[in-house]
Design an enzyme around this catalytic site. Structure first.
Site, mmCIF file in Angstrom:
data_model
loop_
_atom_site.group_PDB
_atom_site.id
_atom_site.type_symbol
_atom_site.label_atom_id
_atom_site.label_comp_id
_atom_site.label_asym_id
_atom_site.label_seq_id
_atom_site.Cartn_x
_atom_site.Cartn_y
_atom_site.Cartn_z
ATOM 1 C CB ILE A 175 -5.826 2.073 -4.266
ATOM 2 C CG1 ILE A 175 -6.324 1.451 -6.078
ATOM 3 C CG2 ILE A 175 -6.368 1.219 -3.347
ATOM 4 C CD1 ILE A 175 -6.870 0.223 -6.367
ATOM 5 C CG MET A 207 -2.259 0.931 1.352
ATOM 6 S SD MET A 207 -2.280 2.315 1.457
ATOM 7 C CE MET A 207 -0.540 2.296 3.145
ATOM 8 N N PRO A 208 0.716 1.690 -0.461
ATOM 9 C CG PRO A 208 1.334 4.140 -2.441
ATOM 10 C CD PRO A 208 1.925 3.416 -1.001
ATOM 11 C CG LEU A 209 -3.101 -1.263 -5.802
ATOM 12 C CD1 LEU A 209 -1.698 -2.627 -7.005
ATOM 13 C CD2 LEU A 209 -3.830 -2.279 -5.952
ATOM 14 C CG LEU A 210 1.670 3.184 -7.546
ATOM 15 C CD1 LEU A 210 1.543 3.016 -6.356
ATOM 16 C CD2 LEU A 210 2.354 4.369 -7.841
#
Lengths: 130, 130, 130
Positions: free
Chosen positions: A73, A1-4
Site C-alpha cells: 500500500i 509508507m509504503p505499508l507492506l
C-alpha cells in the site's frame, strides 16, 4: 509508507522471516525515495490450504512452501520504480533467502497523501512534517 | 490477478474452505475475462470476536459462524462484471456451500497494469507476457 | 463500508480488543456520514516479529506491544473527514484503551460505489438501497 503486507505459508523460522523482512526493506530503500525509518511490514502466516497461487497461464509451477504474496500500500510510484522493486526483490530473495523467483506475487495498492497517519492523530504528509 | 483475500470465522474444515475457494474461482472465471490459471486466493481465519459485520441499516442479521468478507484486488472491471460477480458468488456459495446470501461482504480494491508482478521480477502486464 | 482491517500484536484480551473495536466504531460514526449499523471490522493478531512499524524519520519510538496498524477500505472521504478521524481515533484510543498516540498507523484505501456488495448478491450503492 509504503505499508507492506506479506502472506506466507507457515513453516519458516522467526529468523528466516526476519531476514525476508530485512531484505525486502533494503529493496524498498533502493527502489523508492524514502527515509531509512520508512519501514512498515506486517506478516500473516497461513496453513498450506489457505493460500492458492497459480500462474495465470504463464507456464510455471510455484513451490507451495515458499510462496509469498506481498501487497504494497503506497502513494503512487513511477512505473520505473515499481519495475526496479520487482526486479531487485526477486533477485535478493533468491540470493539471500533461497526463495526462487517463481514464488513471488507482488501487487501494489495506490493511495494519496491524505490517506496516511503515522501517529499522533495527524496526517503527516499534509502537515508538512513529511 | 485478481487477488482474493478471504476473512472467515474459524470452525470450517479444510475441505469446506477448499470448496469455498473452488466455487469462488469458478465465479471469477464466469465473471471476468481471465485465464483458468489466474487464481490467487488467500484465506485468513479469525476468532468470532475478531470479525464484526453488521448491515449498514439494510435490515437483516448475519450468522457470525458463516460470515465471509472477501476483498478483491484487481485491475478495473466494468460495473456489469462486478454485478455479475456479486450475483453469481452469492448464488453459488448458497447452493454449494450452504452460505446464505446475507453472510457475504465483498469489496473491490482497484489498481493498474504496472501494479502487478506474478513472479520472476517482472511486471507481466507491461512486458507483453500477459 | 468502511471496512476496517486491524493488525495487532497478540497479547490483548478479548475484552480489550472489543473495546478497541467499539471505540473505533464510535469514531467512524463521529467522522463519516454513515448509519450506525455501518460497522465492518476485522482483526488479525500477530506475533511480535510479524509486525514492524518504525517512524519514517519523524523521531519517536513505538511500543511493540501496543502498536496498531489500521487499514480503512472506503469510498472517498474529504480530507477534513480523514483528519477528524485521525485526530479523534488517536485521542479516544489513548483515553479509553491506553494506546498512546505514537502507536497508531492508519492508511486509507479508496474505492467506489460499484466496489461494494453488502450481501444478497447485490451492489447496494447502485441499486438505491443505500
Amino acid at each position: 509508507m509504503p505499508l507492506l503486507k506479506f502472506d506466507l505459508v507457515e513453516g519458516r523460522s522467526k529468523e528466516e522471516i526476519q531476514t525476508i523482512l530485512d531484505v525486502t526493506h533494503s529493496v524498498v530503500l533502493a527502489s523508492f525515495d524514502v527515509p531509512t525509518g520508512d519501514r512498515y511490514q506486517i506478516v500473516t502466516q497461513h496453513k498450506p490450504f489457505e493460500m492458492v497461487m497459480e500462474d495465470t497461464g504463464l507456464g510455471f509451477k510455484r513451490d507451495p512452501a515458499k510462496m509469498i504474496s506481498l501487497t504494497v500500500i503506497s502513494r503512487e510510484r513511477t512505473t520505473a520504480q515499481k519495475e526496479k522493486f520487482y526486479r531487485l526483490l526477486a533477485q535478493q530473495l533468491d540470493e539471500l533467502c533461497g526463495i526462487t523467483p517463481e514464488n513471488l506475487l507482488i501487487s501494489f495498492v495506490i493511495n494519496n497523501d491524505a490517506d496516511w497517519s503515522f501517529g499522533f492523530g495527524k496526517a503527516q504528509f499534509l502537515t508538512g512534517e513529511l
